[in-house]
Design an enzyme around this catalytic site. Structure first.
Site, PDB file in Angstrom:
ATOM      1  N   ASP A  52       0.895  -1.145   0.093  1.00 19.47           N
ATOM      2  CA  ASP A  52      -0.130  -0.039   0.049  1.00 19.47           C
ATOM      3  C   ASP A  52       1.040   1.443  -0.055  1.00 19.47           C
ATOM      4  OD1 ASP A  52      -2.240   1.722   0.177  1.00 19.47           O
ATOM      5  OD2 ASP A  52      -1.937   1.942   2.431  1.00 19.47           O
ATOM      6  N   CYS A  68      -4.669  -1.896  -1.633  1.00 18.62           N
ATOM      7  CA  CYS A  68      -4.815  -0.348  -1.806  1.00 18.62           C
ATOM      8  C   CYS A  68      -5.921  -0.201  -2.897  1.00 18.62           C
ATOM      9  CB  CYS A  68      -3.680   0.143  -2.124  1.00 18.62           C
ATOM     10  SG  CYS A  68      -3.713   1.852  -2.662  1.00 18.62           S
ATOM     11  N   ASN A  69      -6.794   0.532  -2.867  1.00 22.79           N
ATOM     12  CA  ASN A  69      -7.837   0.522  -3.675  1.00 22.79           C
ATOM     13  C   ASN A  69      -7.262   1.449  -4.944  1.00 22.79           C
ATOM     14  OD1 ASN A  69     -10.854  -0.254  -2.762  1.00 22.79           O
ATOM     15  ND2 ASN A  69      -9.384   0.195  -0.679  1.00 22.79           N
ATOM     16  N   THR A  70      -6.599   2.445  -4.420  1.00 20.25           N
ATOM     17  CA  THR A  70      -6.122   3.410  -5.539  1.00 20.25           C
ATOM     18  C   THR A  70      -5.078   2.882  -6.445  1.00 20.25           C
ATOM     19  OG1 THR A  70      -6.386   5.175  -3.769  1.00 20.25           O
ATOM     20  CG2 THR A  70      -5.145   5.550  -5.921  1.00 20.25           C
ATOM     21  N   CYS A  88     -11.203   3.103   0.579  1.00 22.89           N
ATOM     22  CA  CYS A  88      -9.620   3.158   0.689  1.00 22.89           C
ATOM     23  C   CYS A  88      -9.427   2.545   2.161  1.00 22.89           C
ATOM     24  CB  CYS A  88      -9.739   4.642   0.949  1.00 22.89           C
ATOM     25  SG  CYS A  88      -7.699   5.072   1.458  1.00 22.89           S
ATOM     26  N   HIS A  99      -7.020   2.958   4.130  1.00 22.75           N
ATOM     27  CA  HIS A  99      -6.605   3.676   5.396  1.00 22.75           C
ATOM     28  C   HIS A  99      -7.872   4.046   6.186  1.00 22.75           C
ATOM     29  CE1 HIS A  99      -2.797   4.518   3.437  1.00 22.75           C
ATOM     30  NE2 HIS A  99      -2.293   5.241   4.403  1.00 22.75           N
TER      31      HIS A  99
HETATM   32  N1  DGL Z   1      -4.776   3.178   1.249  1.00 17.41           N
HETATM   33  C1  DGL Z   1      -5.049   3.410  -0.285  1.00 17.41           C
HETATM   34  C2  DGL Z   1      -6.243   3.212  -0.887  1.00 17.41           C
HETATM   35  O1  DGL Z   1      -6.867   2.100  -0.436  1.00 17.41           O
HETATM   36  C3  DGL Z   1      -4.326   4.503  -0.748  1.00 17.41           C
HETATM   37  C4  DGL Z   1      -4.507   5.824  -0.197  1.00 17.41           C
HETATM   38  C5  DGL Z   1      -3.438   7.050  -0.527  1.00 17.41           C
HETATM   39  O2  DGL Z   1      -2.199   6.843  -0.551  1.00 17.41           O
HETATM   40  O3  DGL Z   1      -3.845   7.955  -1.011  1.00 17.41           O
HETATM   41  O4  DGL Z   1      -6.757   3.760  -1.735  1.00 17.41           O
END
Ligand code: DGL
Length: 267
Positions: A8, A71-73, A181, A183
């Site tokens: 991530d 990590c979704n992004t 996300c 986080h």
């Molecule tokens: N935790 C990540 C997600 O699931 C990335 C968040 C980031 O770095 O902007 O999207």
């Protein structure tokens, strides 16, 4: 050693790590926090693809047998690209729109995610596939990733930051909130507090852990229940990462580092 490797932009993927550790006790888990590039959510898709590709190359060089893009992004920007380039199984994430749409009674669903996740092709496809007859409201949450990374969770600042994006969704009649996300899973207690008991909060991490188990078992790899081995690696600041691990998942052990040099990960 064949690792299940997760990565991530930072500590968000630890919300997936803890589910995988519970689903597959005893398995060696390698976690990479690319904190040198955190946050990913505001970076161009092409840059995230390049970063993710190099990270997966590095994880495979470390002995990864399965990679979980926690990590979704990064999944939105790079999952298809990664699966084309690498032969090992790669598990990805997407906002849990499908269960939210099937459960909503109000016909309104809120998705909390980064701008990068909403911009990606996969999110558009997800809506086209599942969001029939239901209004799906996309809500980016600037500041949440940084707040979780800073680690001062709780108190009035957290509540205010959470309320800023959750309250308008609840006022709009949303009764399902999707954590899009990784986080944001660490903000769940405050999200639930702001949203109240009439709103479901959906975290896809347990489903991702179950999928990881299926993929691992399909490889026919053995599980040594006796000796789980965990490695935690950051591209950022090791003492800070150690403190984050202690706070977020109760891990009190050594951490390693890897460095970016001209687009290549070394460590
Ligand atoms: N935790 C990540 C997600 O699931 C990335 C968040 C980031 O770095 O902007 O999207």
């Amino acid at each position: 050693m064949r690792w299940i490797a997760l990565f991530d932009s930072g500590v968000g993927g630890l919300s997936v790590w803890r589910e995988v550790a519970q689903e597959l006790p005893g398995l060696p888990l390698l976690y990479l926090a690319d904190q040198a590039h955190c946050p990913y959510g505001v970076r161009p898709q092409a840059e995230i693809r390049r970063i993710a590709q190099e990270i997966v190359r590095w994880l495979i060089a470390q002995g990864a047998g399965v990679v979980v893009v926690a990590c979704n992004t990064a999944s939105a920007a790079a999952l298809y690209h990664l699966r084309e380039r690498f032969t090992i199984p790669i598990v990805g994430m997407e906002p849990a729109v499908k269960p939210a749409v099937s459960r909503t009674r109000s016909g309104r669903v809120g998705v909390l995610a980064t701008p990068g996740t909403f911009q990606g092709e996969p999110y558009a496809r997800l809506l086209a596939r599942y969001a029939h007859g239901v209004e799906v409201i996309a809500q980016p949450c600037p500041g949440w990733v940084e707040h979780v990374e800073d680690g001062c969770l709780g108190g009035p600042e957290t509540m205010a930051l959470v309320a800023r994006y959750v309250r308008p969704l609840c006022d709009a009649g949303v009764d399902e909130l999707v954590l899009g996300c990784t986080h944001y899973a660490f903000l769940r207690p405050w999200i639930e507090q702001v949203a109240g008991p009439g709103v479901d909060v959906i975290d896809p991490a347990p489903a991702v852990a179950r999928q990881t188990r299926r993929v691992w078992e399909a490889l026919g790899a053995a599980v040594d229940e006796e000796r789980p081995t965990y490695r935690f690696v950051t591209t950022g600041d090791p003492p800070r990462f150690r403190a984050q691990l202690r706070r977020l998942i109760g891990w009190d052990g050594p951490v390693e580092t890897a460095q970016w040099r001209e687009g290549t990960l070394i460590g």
